[in-house]
Motif scaffolding. Structure first.
Motif, PDB file in Angstrom:
ATOM      1  N   ARG A  20      32.855  16.571   8.804  1.00  0.00           N
ATOM      2  CA  ARG A  20      33.422  15.390   8.246  1.00  0.00           C
ATOM      3  C   ARG A  20      34.331  16.117   6.422  1.00  0.00           C
ATOM      4  O   ARG A  20      35.079  15.332   5.741  1.00  0.00           O
TER       5      ARG A  20
ATOM      6  N   PHE B  58      37.488  17.405   7.844  1.00  0.00           N
ATOM      7  CA  PHE B  58      38.287  16.438   8.025  1.00  0.00           C
ATOM      8  C   PHE B  58      38.424  15.796   6.567  1.00  0.00           C
ATOM      9  O   PHE B  58      39.880  16.041   5.923  1.00  0.00           O
TER      10      PHE B  58
ATOM     11  N   ALA C  46      42.376  14.278   4.668  1.00  0.00           N
ATOM     12  CA  ALA C  46      41.732  13.554   5.729  1.00  0.00           C
ATOM     13  C   ALA C  46      43.217  12.739   6.866  1.00  0.00           C
ATOM     14  O   ALA C  46      42.621  11.878   7.114  1.00  0.00           O
ATOM     15  N   ARG C  47      43.807  13.566   7.240  1.00  0.00           N
ATOM     16  CA  ARG C  47      44.318  12.915   7.878  1.00  0.00           C
ATOM     17  C   ARG C  47      44.178  12.748   9.611  1.00  0.00           C
ATOM     18  O   ARG C  47      43.700  13.767  10.147  1.00  0.00           O
ATOM     19  N   ASP C  48      44.388  11.842   9.435  1.00  0.00           N
ATOM     20  CA  ASP C  48      43.985  10.679  10.817  1.00  0.00           C
ATOM     21  C   ASP C  48      44.480  11.608  12.399  1.00  0.00           C
ATOM     22  O   ASP C  48      45.315  11.956  12.422  1.00  0.00           O
TER      23      ASP C  48
ATOM     24  N   SER D  65      48.684   9.689   9.600  1.00  0.00           N
ATOM     25  CA  SER D  65      47.943   7.799   9.125  1.00  0.00           C
ATOM     26  C   SER D  65      46.744   8.886   8.325  1.00  0.00           C
ATOM     27  O   SER D  65      45.648   9.363   9.143  1.00  0.00           O
ATOM     28  N   HIS D  66      46.772   7.193   7.648  1.00  0.00           N
ATOM     29  CA  HIS D  66      44.904   8.325   7.047  1.00  0.00           C
ATOM     30  C   HIS D  66      44.271   6.477   6.574  1.00  0.00           C
ATOM     31  O   HIS D  66      44.811   5.602   6.331  1.00  0.00           O
ATOM     32  N   THR D  67      42.987   6.971   6.827  1.00  0.00           N
ATOM     33  CA  THR D  67      41.702   5.743   6.486  1.00  0.00           C
ATOM     34  C   THR D  67      41.205   6.622   5.905  1.00  0.00           C
ATOM     35  O   THR D  67      39.797   5.264   5.922  1.00  0.00           O
ATOM     36  N   ASP D  68      41.003   6.893   5.192  1.00  0.00           N
ATOM     37  CA  ASP D  68      39.686   7.499   4.171  1.00  0.00           C
ATOM     38  C   ASP D  68      40.872   8.443   3.286  1.00  0.00           C
ATOM     39  O   ASP D  68      41.872   9.161   3.369  1.00  0.00           O
TER      40      ASP D  68
END
Length: 378
Positions: free
Chosen positions: A208, A211, A216-218, A224-227
């Motif tokens: 984690r 990442f 924090a690239r998905d 795309s980034h969700t975090d």
């Protein structure tokens, strides 16, 4: 005469080769063979998974986030430390509260920590985490600290930035807490010029943090980034320096200890100038050779010694200014504080490089002794 610095990098034989390999292979960014090998070797030494980062401060920040520290939380932390142990708490919107030192070790007082935790338990507001700092190459007394934290289910982050190579009861510094942070700044016992390492109990925690450290690239082709992420990853080039440095760590520990003990022996006839305590529970690397000045017995103050060394182009420094005395954190709660303040007022760090030559150390010793004689009117 050439300036003598407090603590300088000391290269071995392999660092340049690993860096050259990175250039030859064009692995110059935040992936590559040196990074993989450096993390693997560090993990083997610590017995825990690890991720290499751009600084020890980054490791502190991600470590605290792994422990769930966030807005409005309280984190208990050693009072006697460098500000980088504390600033990441504020990065996350949390508030530090300081725990004084144990005079016998200079580290966080287990008794005061236990009192602070009991007090907060009674009030129904336990801290989110405890940050215990290992100072100047020596571990804090971890057993009672960990016991107190377990009683209240509060996780511990070990700030081992200054203690790589130290041990506590036979185990390496940084292998006890839920997470641990190390620094490879240029003045540390080994260096990557600038860098750090985050170590954790579990592989998923390290994954984690890795990442987060690369924005924090998905997964997938799209960006795309969700975090929330950060640009915190160490480069493959600097990891090459770290690989070589880690190979000579045990020798650097031996050399630093030799410097400290030579000072100790050279000052043995000077009452009131004592080497930092060497706690019986582990190996002190003596990353820095720290002494405590008893002004009445020595006949000279810490500041007189600092001034005499500075006048001859020798770098020496006080020990860390406690956090409760810092303007930035003066309003924060502090359990005790008198011991840390006294250590700051009387503590001095002498040149400690593992590459410090005998003539250079003789010069430092002579200057200290001359300063004492001068202060005593001799």
């Amino acid at each position: 005469m050439p300036r003598i610095y407090l603590s300088v990098p000391h290269m071995g034989e392999s660092e340049a080769r690993y860096v050259a390999d990175a250039f030859a292979s064009n692995w110059l960014s935040t992936v590559g063979p040196n990074l993989d090998a450096f993390e693997r070797a560090f993990s083997e030494r610590l017995g825990r998974p690890a991720v290499a980062l751009g600084s020890g401060t980054a490791a502190m920040h991600l470590g605290l986030r792994l422990l769930g520290v966030g807005l409005g939380d309280e984190v208990l932390v050693s009072d006697l430390t460098f500000v980088a142990s504390v600033n990441p708490i504020r990065y996350l919107g949390a508030e530090p509260a300081f725990i004084d030192s144990d005079r016998a070790t200079w580290m966080m007082s287990p008794a005061l920590l236990a009192e602070a935790l009991e007090d907060r338990a009674r009030r129904g507001r336990l801290p989110r985490a405890v940050v215990v700092v290992h100072l100047y190459g020596q571990c804090a007394d971890l057993d009672p600290i960990l016991d107190a934290c377990r009683r209240h289910d509060v996780p511990v982050l070990e700030d081992a930035a200054e203690a790589l190579g130290a041990t506590y009861k036979g185990r390496p510094a940084g292998s006890f807490g839920a997470v641990s942070a190390f620094s490879f700044n240029g003045n540390k016992i080994i260096t990557t010029t600038g860098g750090g390492m985050l170590v954790a109990e579990r592989q998923d925690q390290v994954d984690r943090a890795r990442f987060w450290s690369t924005q924090a690239r998905d997964p997938g082709v799209a960006y795309s980034h969700t975090d929330m992420g950060y640009n915190y990853r160490l480069s493959n080039v600097l990891a090459g320096i770290g690989r070589g440095q880690l190979q000579v760590l045990d020798e650097r520990v031996r050399q630093r200890r030799a410097v400290a003990f030579r000072y100790r022996d050279a000052f043995a006839d000077l009452p009131g100038l004592e080497l930092m305590p060497q706690a019986p529970y582990g190996l002190h690397t003596n990353w820095l050779s720290c002494f405590l000045v008893d002004e009445e017995r020595l006949g000279a103050t810490r500041d007189q010694l600092l001034a005499a060394l500075a006048a001859e182009d020798v770098e020496a420094r006080p020990v860390w200014k406690p956090m409760h005395l810092q303007p930035l954190y003066r309003e924060c709660a502090c359990q005790g504080g008198e011991v840390a303040a006294d250590l700051y007022r009387r503590g001095i760090c002498l040149p400690s490089s593992s590459s410090l030559s005998s003539p250079e150390q003789d010069r430092v010793i002579d200057l200290v002794r001359r300063a004492v004689r001068h202060a005593n009117g001799q």
